[in-house]
Design an enzyme around this catalytic site. Structure first.
Site, PDB file in Angstrom:
ATOM      1  N   HIS A   1       0.839  -1.189   0.000  1.00  0.00           N
ATOM      2  CA  HIS A   1       0.000   0.000   0.000  1.00  0.00           C
ATOM      3  C   HIS A   1       0.876   1.243   0.000  1.00  0.00           C
ATOM      4  O   HIS A   1       1.823   1.339   0.773  1.00  0.00           O
ATOM      5  CB  HIS A   1      -0.929   0.007   1.209  1.00  0.00           C
ATOM      6  CG  HIS A   1      -2.029  -0.993   1.082  1.00  0.00           C
ATOM      7  ND1 HIS A   1      -2.534  -1.672   2.152  1.00  0.00           N
ATOM      8  CD2 HIS A   1      -2.719  -1.427   0.013  1.00  0.00           C
ATOM      9  CE1 HIS A   1      -3.500  -2.485   1.740  1.00  0.00           C
ATOM     10  NE2 HIS A   1      -3.616  -2.342   0.456  1.00  0.00           N
TER      11      HIS A   1
ATOM     12  N   LYS B   1     -14.215   3.717   5.794  1.00  0.00           N
ATOM     13  CA  LYS B   1     -14.537   4.699   4.745  1.00  0.00           C
ATOM     14  C   LYS B   1     -16.007   4.629   4.379  1.00  0.00           C
ATOM     15  O   LYS B   1     -16.636   5.634   4.037  1.00  0.00           O
ATOM     16  CB  LYS B   1     -13.678   4.440   3.506  1.00  0.00           C
ATOM     17  CG  LYS B   1     -13.880   5.474   2.393  1.00  0.00           C
ATOM     18  CD  LYS B   1     -12.807   5.377   1.334  1.00  0.00           C
ATOM     19  CE  LYS B   1     -13.047   4.226   0.403  1.00  0.00           C
ATOM     20  NZ  LYS B   1     -14.115   4.510  -0.582  1.00  0.00           N
TER      21      LYS B   1
END
Length: 948
Positions: free
Chosen positions: A171, A611
């Site tokens: 990531h 999120k």
């Protein structure tokens, strides 16, 4: 940016470690200032100092409602030229980078001082007995201070069988280039040496260190901090696993040696760590994670697995050759020229070495080292073939090399046993034990790769197959039809396709390019040798057929030992539906029969669920889902293991307090097996330096041990009611802004550098899963990254304040206060939100809006969001009873008070740069402005201690 300070010197007492840290930072700041003045002149340095002084003054001034405390800085920066923006941004970014290096060294300095103090107090001093988050401290707590309910046999069994698996992921959150990380590491080495000679070193030694530090700082200033080229998945993997080769390869066995000594010290000599025990494993997604990353194809994964084998073989060959020099003796013989101790293992050594060998162990190990060298040559050969180069004349065959770690382990255990049998246990338990433990932890592949892919791509591949076979469209079947058909295929075991048929002429009518790549991936999996690959993770998994599809595609590709299939449940709906999905799956005989040792791994997605629903609602869903999934697994006698997909930031499920984070997991969900992602900047922070790496390993070991033996009841019925209520209110409040307000996306795009983040070459993967789409298609990392830059940190706290204040104002207020005091998981979540709020700065966020947002409606929303932020601060302090945020965390308060002025400078520089960049798109100024922007992004990330 520096204040003139002394060189490294013995002037500061080592007992005042805070003073030592300040001295280190002041010294390096002065050296950085020297470098800047030398290369850019005193005028530029004076401007840097002027801006720094303004920032310090603004922090001392009372912040008024209009945020005018930033006014002098804003006016000053608006008058800078573009080249000055770059140089001044670099100065603050590099200062924060070397300050991070000094603070990392400070942590190591404190660990060393703690060990010395414990030793002086009569403790062993291998691990930290006086720390509650050290394995020594946990053992002492249970054995010396417990109620006797946990005995040494229980603790020993746990330590021998528990396993933490760290999964390194690619990531894109490591903003610092590898070159700079290496330089920061050398700075820490110089500081460590300075500590050693501070009181007793000679003037010459001190001068040598001063010069070494000056060289490193000068080199740092002259090193480009901006990555000019987006990394390939291969280079990403090489960078990501560097920490294994340079730090953990030696520090893992060092830690295990300390753990062994601690176990013997606290529980008795017979309670040492078994030779083949493996408390830690490592895996990687780098080169295997193809979810939304079209750059990761089958040949990329082949290349990375071969490269990992090559590295492992080279490392082990070096170790075995070292053993040959260390174990050079010959067991002593008696008067009749025979060894006094009969030993099957020693007979095996002599059978290979020859009965007349004067160095039988060396002779036994020589073919092992030679074969490891040949294994490395074979990996190079296969890499050359993969890259289209000519095959060498003397081809090395797979049967001539080490492919299974068991074979290498047997060789080393034979040597160990023969040494023990012949009275050489002290030799056997030296360096040889370290190498044996490396084999147990790293195998012959260094790190096995997980494969990850979206569920939709598997469905697309099966759709191509069913249409090719004339069975209709798989995509048009309902869930029942899909499950039934896959179940039939799994039971029949007849192949659906001939390998490679998708590449034959005419196949393009049935097979799409993405389906072909998916099928090529499964073909690649079937070719891999033992240990190269780990799990197959299915992202965006929503149904039983999504999981069964991967099992079928592996079987059809001829994978002899299918990779374990790991569903990843990410969104709030996915988490809530996961127990029903797994119950359906476990009811299907063909699936349950495929589980190796009846073990099922499930990945919980912390980033995307947060999120989707906000931090509070997501954390409760994650907790409750794991409890329900464990109940389902128990019903079907399945051993369930959870894989925790967490990021470094709180908004993505991270927690800087690893020990408390693990112990606060739902009871009955860890059970001695903890698999977790470690990514980006957190890899270097936790494992990039020797002392810190060993401490991280100790904390993980202690936490998993403590979790197994710490009684924690599940939340009561009234606490569950309260968590459901808080979750519903917070989720609705979060989604009302993020999803329901049409002003939000324009505000987000304008007020943050989100659109510009794609220019930061820190990852091979695109920022979005799909090229189009709004916030919902944005990955969790740039979502968090953008808000971190503006210091608002919105995803972590949005919705939390409204939930708390609503409940506190209701008749349930006393119950909420009781739950904060008694329910550890909720307490941990609120404390994390409070910590992030203490690092946030609405004044800085307002400045971004003032400079960058032009839409009046978006500006209105910005004011509303800041009002919600302020209300959230008040609600959290009301619940916690604190008079100011994070008042109990003195270290964080002190740290941020020092850093804030420097980060303020970078924020003001960033907003000015963003403004000019958006006004000069396509002009000749664009390139230099992009450099300035990317430098400020790196600097803010360094200052805040995290990115995404």
């Amino acid at each position: 940016p520096p204040v003139a300070g002394p060189p490294l010197s013995p002037a500061v007492s080592s007992s005042d470690d805070e003073a030592l840290l300040r001295s280190d930072v002041r010294t390096m700041g002065a050296l950085l200032g020297d470098a800047i003045s030398q290369h850019h002149g005193p005028e530029v340095f004076e401007k840097i100092e002027a801006l720094r002084s303004m920032a310090k003054a603004s922090r001392l001034a009372e912040a008024d409602a209009g945020g005018s405390r930033l006014g002098p800085m804003v006016d000053f920066v608006s008058g800078l030229s573009e080249p000055e923006l770059v140089v001044i941004s670099r100065a603050f970014a590099h200062f924060l980078g070397i300050a991070n290096a000094a603070e990392a060294h400070q942590r190591c300095r404190r660990l060393a001082e703690d060990s010395r103090r414990e030793g002086a107090e009569g403790h062993l001093g291998a691990l930290h007995e006086t720390k509650r988050d050290s394995t020594a401290g946990v053992l002492a707590g249970f054995l010396d201070g417990g109620d006797g309910s946990v005995g040494r046999d229980d603790l020993y069994e746990s330590l021998c069988t528990q396993c933490v698996e760290i999964v390194l992921t690619a990531h894109p959150t490591q903003v610092n280039r590898r070159t700079l990380l290496e330089k920061h590491g050398r700075v820490q080495t110089v500081l460590t040496e300075a500590d050693r000679i501070r009181q007793s070193g000679t003037p010459y030694e001190r001068k040598e260190l001063d010069d070494a530090l000056r060289r490193e700082i000068a080199s740092i200033w002259q090193t480009d901090e901006v990555s000019r080229v987006k990394p390939s998945p291969q280079s990403e993997a090489e960078k990501g696993t560097l920490v294994l080769e340079t730090v953990l390869w030696e520090d893992l066995p060092k830690f295990l040696r300390k753990l062994d000594a601690t176990m013997r010290d606290k529980m008795g000599e017979e309670y040492g760590l078994p030779l083949k025990a493996s408390p830690f494993k490592f895996a990687s997604w780098m080169g295997g994670d193809r979810d939304g990353n079209p750059n990761v194809v089958a040949d990329v994964t082949r290349e990375v697995t071969l490269t990992n084998r090559l590295k492992a073989a080279e490392l082990f060959e070096k170790d075995v050759r070292e053993l040959m020099s260390l174990i050079s003796g010959n067991p002593p013989r008696g008067m009749n020229d025979t060894c006094q101790t009969e030993s099957e293992a020693m007979d095996k050594v002599r059978a290979r070495a020859g009965v007349e060998s004067r160095a039988p162990f060396r002779s036994y190990l020589n073919p092992v080292a030679t074969k490891l060298g040949k294994t490395a040559d074979w990996a190079r050969q296969e890499l050359s073939k993969l890259q289209g180069e000519a095959t060498p004349a003397n081809t090395i065959l797979p049967e001539d090399v080490y492919l299974s770690s068991d074979e290498l382990m047997d060789e080393l255990l034979t040597v160990h046993q023969s040494l023990v049998d012949t009275g050489n246990a002290v030799v056997a338990n030296g360096r040889l034990v370290d190498v044996i433990r490396k084999v147990a932890a790293f195998g012959l592949t260094l790190v096995p790769l997980d494969i990850r892919q979206e569920s939709d791509l598997h469905s697309e591949a099966l759709d191509c197959i069913t249409r090719y076979l004339g069975l209709g469209s798989y995509l048009q079947w309902d869930e029942g039809a899909r499950v039934s058909w896959i179940d039939q295929q799994l039971q029949s075991r007849r192949p659906l396709l001939r390998a490679g048929v998708w590449n034959e002429p005419g196949s393009e009518e049935f097979f799409t390019p993405t389906a072909i790549e998916t099928l090529e991936t499964f073909q690649m999996i079937s070719e891999q040798y033992e240990g190269s690959l780990g799990a197959y993770v299915i992202s965006q998994c929503t149904s039983a057929s999504d999981i069964m599809a991967v099992l079928l595609l592996q079987r059809d590709a001829g994978v002899e030992r299918p990779l374990r299939v790991v569903p990843l449940f990410e969104t709030l709906d996915d988490l809530n539906g996961a127990p029903a999905t797994m119950e359906q799956l476990f009811s299907i005989p063909s699936y349950i029969g495929s589980l190796e040792r009846m073990k099922q791994e499930i990945m919980i997605g912390y980033s995307d669920s947060a999120k989707d629903a906000g931090r509070l609602a997501a954390s409760w869903a994650q907790y409750e889902t794991q409890v329900k999934l464990s109940e389902v697994a128990k019903k079907f006698n399945v051993d369930q293991v959870y894989f925790h997909g967490k990021g470094g930031t709180v908004g993505r499920g991270g927690n800087p307090n690893t020990f408390d984070a693990i112990v606060s997991h739902a009871p009955g969900t860890v059970n001695g097996q903890f698999r977790v992602t470690e990514q980006g900047e957190m890899i270097n922070q936790n494992f990039g330096y020797s002392d810190r790496a060993q401490r991280t390993l100790d904390i993980y070991t202690a936490a998993v041990l403590a979790e197994q033996h710490t009684h924690r009841p599940l939340p009561s019925k009234e606490f569950k009611y309260m968590m459901d209520k808080l979750s519903d209110i917070s989720c609705e409040a979060y989604r009302r802004i993020v999803r329901g307000d049409e002003r939000f996306v324009p505000y987000f795009r304008a007020a943050t550098p989100e659109l510009e983040l794609s220019n930061l070459n820190i990852g091979s993967r695109p920022a979005k899963r799909k090229a189009s789409g709004g916030v919902e298609s944005l990955r969790a990392i740039p979502w968090i990254f953008a808000w971190t830059q503006t210091r608002l940190n919105l995803p972590t706290w949005l919705g939390v304040g409204e939930a708390i204040s609503t409940v506190l104002a209701s008749e349930d207020g006393p119950l909420l206060r009781k739950m904060y005091d008694e329910f550890g998981s909720f307490n941990t979540t609120i404390d994390l939100v409070e910590m992030i709020l203490s690092k946030s700065d609405a004044t800085i966020a307002r400045h971004y809006e003032n400079v960058l947002v032009t839409d009046p409606k978006a500006k209105e929303l910005g004011q509303e969001i800041r009002d919600i932020h302020d209300e959230t601060e008040r609600a959290v302090m009301d619940l916690t009873g604190h008079s100011k945020l994070a008042e109990h965390d003195l270290l964080l308060s002190r740290l941020m008070s020092v850093r804030n002025p420097y980060v303020d400078c970078l924020n003001v520089l960033q907003t000015e740069t963003l403004k000019r960049l958006r006004e000069n798109e396509g002009s000749e100024k664009e390139d230099i402005l992009k450099d300035a922007l990317l430098t400020t992004i790196t600097g803010v990330a360094n200052g805040m201690g995290n990115t995404g």
